[in-house]
Design an enzyme around this catalytic site. Structure first.
Site, PDB file in Angstrom:
ATOM      1  N   CYS A 122       0.815  -1.173  -0.077  1.00  0.00           N
ATOM      2  CA  CYS A 122      -0.043   0.034  -0.054  1.00  0.00           C
ATOM      3  C   CYS A 122       0.787   1.266  -0.002  1.00  0.00           C
ATOM      4  CB  CYS A 122      -1.218  -0.057   1.188  1.00  0.00           C
ATOM      5  SG  CYS A 122      -0.358  -0.230   2.819  1.00  0.00           S
ATOM      6  N   CYS A 130      -3.415  -2.620  -0.948  1.00  0.00           N
ATOM      7  CA  CYS A 130      -2.452  -3.618  -0.560  1.00  0.00           C
ATOM      8  C   CYS A 130      -1.985  -4.624  -1.717  1.00  0.00           C
ATOM      9  CB  CYS A 130      -2.657  -4.158   0.816  1.00  0.00           C
ATOM     10  SG  CYS A 130      -3.085  -3.055   2.302  1.00  0.00           S
ATOM     11  N   LYS A 205      -5.645  -9.358  11.015  1.00  0.00           N
ATOM     12  CA  LYS A 205      -5.550  -7.981  10.855  1.00  0.00           C
ATOM     13  C   LYS A 205      -6.907  -7.654  10.300  1.00  0.00           C
ATOM     14  CE  LYS A 205      -3.306  -4.333   8.224  1.00  0.00           C
ATOM     15  NZ  LYS A 205      -2.231  -3.952   7.468  1.00  0.00           N
ATOM     16  N   ARG A 215      -2.095   6.097   8.302  1.00  0.00           N
ATOM     17  CA  ARG A 215      -2.076   6.448   7.041  1.00  0.00           C
ATOM     18  C   ARG A 215      -1.358   7.489   6.827  1.00  0.00           C
ATOM     19  NH1 ARG A 215      -7.575   2.867   6.324  1.00  0.00           N
ATOM     20  NH2 ARG A 215      -6.314   0.919   6.701  1.00  0.00           N
ATOM     21  N   ARG A 227     -10.489  -0.941   2.843  1.00  0.00           N
ATOM     22  CA  ARG A 227      -9.632  -2.036   2.823  1.00  0.00           C
ATOM     23  C   ARG A 227     -10.442  -3.345   3.226  1.00  0.00           C
ATOM     24  NH1 ARG A 227      -5.056   0.328   1.856  1.00  0.00           N
ATOM     25  NH2 ARG A 227      -3.931   1.640   3.416  1.00  0.00           N
ATOM     26  N   LYS A 258      -4.065  -7.601  14.954  1.00  0.00           N
ATOM     27  CA  LYS A 258      -3.647  -6.358  14.966  1.00  0.00           C
ATOM     28  C   LYS A 258      -5.205  -5.731  14.570  1.00  0.00           C
ATOM     29  CE  LYS A 258      -2.073  -3.056  11.744  1.00  0.00           C
ATOM     30  NZ  LYS A 258      -1.160  -2.963  10.584  1.00  0.00           N
ATOM     31  N   SER A 284      -1.226   2.898  15.416  1.00  0.00           N
ATOM     32  CA  SER A 284      -1.165   4.260  15.578  1.00  0.00           C
ATOM     33  C   SER A 284      -2.490   4.983  16.254  1.00  0.00           C
ATOM     34  CB  SER A 284      -1.211   4.992  14.094  1.00  0.00           C
ATOM     35  OG  SER A 284      -2.388   4.488  13.253  1.00  0.00           O
TER      36      SER A 284
HETATM   37  C1  PBG Z   1       0.319  -1.723   5.931  1.00  0.00           C
HETATM   38  C2  PBG Z   1       0.111  -1.619   7.173  1.00  0.00           C
HETATM   39  C3  PBG Z   1      -0.727  -0.815   7.843  1.00  0.00           C
HETATM   40  C4  PBG Z   1      -0.394  -0.785   9.246  1.00  0.00           C
HETATM   41  C5  PBG Z   1       0.755  -1.465   9.446  1.00  0.00           C
HETATM   42  N1  PBG Z   1       1.006  -2.048   8.033  1.00  0.00           N
HETATM   43  C6  PBG Z   1      -1.881   0.317   7.623  1.00  0.00           C
HETATM   44  C7  PBG Z   1      -3.081  -0.416   6.909  1.00  0.00           C
HETATM   45  O1  PBG Z   1      -3.398  -1.510   6.661  1.00  0.00           O
HETATM   46  O2  PBG Z   1      -3.974   0.563   6.754  1.00  0.00           O
HETATM   47  C8  PBG Z   1      -1.014  -0.156  10.658  1.00  0.00           C
HETATM   48  C9  PBG Z   1      -0.184   0.273  11.559  1.00  0.00           C
HETATM   49  C10 PBG Z   1      -0.680   1.455  12.403  1.00  0.00           C
HETATM   50  O3  PBG Z   1      -1.812   1.793  12.402  1.00  0.00           O
HETATM   51  O4  PBG Z   1       0.029   1.423  13.453  1.00  0.00           O
HETATM   52  N2  PBG Z   1      -0.727  -2.420   5.216  1.00  0.00           N
END
Ligand code: PBG
Length: 333
Positions: A122, A130, A205, A215, A227, A258, A284
């Site tokens: 991504c 992704c 995830k 992002r 997503r 996650k 995050s």
């Molecule tokens: C990549 C990815 C993401 C995160 C880790 N790897 C973002 C997403 O899936 O949108 C998020 C990590 C975070 O929010 O700290 N795909």
């Protein structure tokens, strides 16, 4: 034996006593600190929604890695902000990609730090998804106007993993949620002589609102759609177990759940069912919420930081990816 013989407060009277009977002891030994690497030199740009976290050029990332190591944190995970993006994620698998450059430089200066490579497309795709995107012919604006192609994306993911291993990554962590990506990556790694590089899969995830600040940090918001056709529905625990089982069947060495805080039940169930190292990602948005509330003096920063991380470990995660890694290490030192 009941009250008054039993008095649970006996073991809560002093700090020494509470610490003596504590069931969960946080330590930086299982922490992974995320770094966001960007082009340029001498760049250290704070991410607006993530106070204390920066976009770092390679030279600054090396300094950061040294600091992380000196705080007793064993591992970092690298995310990249490439110079340019396209529709085949060239920046993800190029041998001189931003993450590959950073990995080489960090490996040279801090060889004992475990380098984890986030394998996803991504950040390197012009559309921010992704995987490879195809227009389907379904009505414009409809949910199926675009499709994120599964099988063609696997090849790019495997290529990305191999180029990261070649650059010195010690652990490969796919976060894309395409079906079959662990098998494709394992096969790719083995075919290139990296049979000893383990895979930590982002197995469960979830499509989450908690990724908002990331992002911005990684400049990877999807240009259209969302997503939900590849990341999991947040309501599903049983499906999460199937995702984990599938990744283990494909050869994952370690698994991840996650985000963390809103999915403690998923962590606990995964711990109960699967005898492999279990990681959780405090993402995050979880970090940003605590920082923002603390800045307003609405909550005590350190207390809430420790409380959330303790809950993640208590639920069963032995490895925690967290933007608080340095803060906690300093607090515990
Ligand atoms: C990549 C990815 C993401 C995160 C880790 N790897 C973002 C997403 O899936 O949108 C998020 C990590 C975070 O929010 O700290 N795909």
């Amino acid at each position: 034996m009941a009250f008054p013989t039993t008095r649970l407060r006996r073991l809560r009277r002093t700090d020494a006593m509470r610490s003596f009977v504590r069931e969960t002891r946080l330590s930086p030994e299982g922490f992974v600190y995320p770094l966001f690497v960007c082009p340029g030199e001498g760049i250290r740009k704070e991410i607006r929604s993530m106070p204390g976290v920066y976009n770092l050029s390679v030279d600054e990332a090396v300094k950061e890695a040294l600091e992380v190591k000196s705080l007793g944190i064993p591992s970092i995970i690298l995310f990249g902000l490439p110079e340019t993006k396209d529709e085949i994620a060239t920046g993800a698998w190029a041998d001189d990609g931003i993450v590959q450059k950073a990995a080489r430089a960090i490996k040279r200066e801090v060889p004992s730090l475990l380098l984890m490579g986030d394998v996803c497309l991504c950040e390197y795709m012009s559309h921010g998804h992704c995987g490879i995107v195809k227009k389907t012919g379904a009505p414009k604006g409809s949910e199926t106007e675009y499709e994120i192609l599964n099988d063609p994306s696997l090849e790019i993911l495997a290529k990305t993993a191999v180029s990261q291993a070649r650059a010195g990554m010690d652990i490969i962590a796919p976060s894309d949620m395409m079906d079959g990506r662990v098998a494709a990556i394992r096969k790719g790694l083995d075919a290139s002589g990296f049979e000893n590089i383990p895979v930590l899969s982002y197995a469960a995830k979830f499509a989450s609102g908690f990724y908002g600040p990331f992002r911005e940090a990684a400049d990877s918001a999807p240009a259209f759609g969302d997503r939900r056709s590849y990341q999991m529905d947040s309501a599903n625990l049983r499906e999460a177990m199937r995702e984990i089982q599938a990744d283990l069947d494909e050869g994952a060495d370690m698994i991840m759940v996650k985000p963390a805080l809103a999915y403690l039940d998923v962590i606990a169930e995964a711990r109960r069912r699967f005898d492999v190292p279990l990681a959780a990602y405090q993402v995050s948005g979880e970090y940003a919420m605590i920082k923002a509330a603390a800045q307003n003096n609405w909550i005590d920063h350190d207390r809430v930081m420790m409380e959330t991380l303790t809950s993640i470990q208590r639920a069963g995660a032995s490895i925690i990816l967290t933007y608080f890694a340095k803060d906690v290490a300093r607090l515990l030192a």
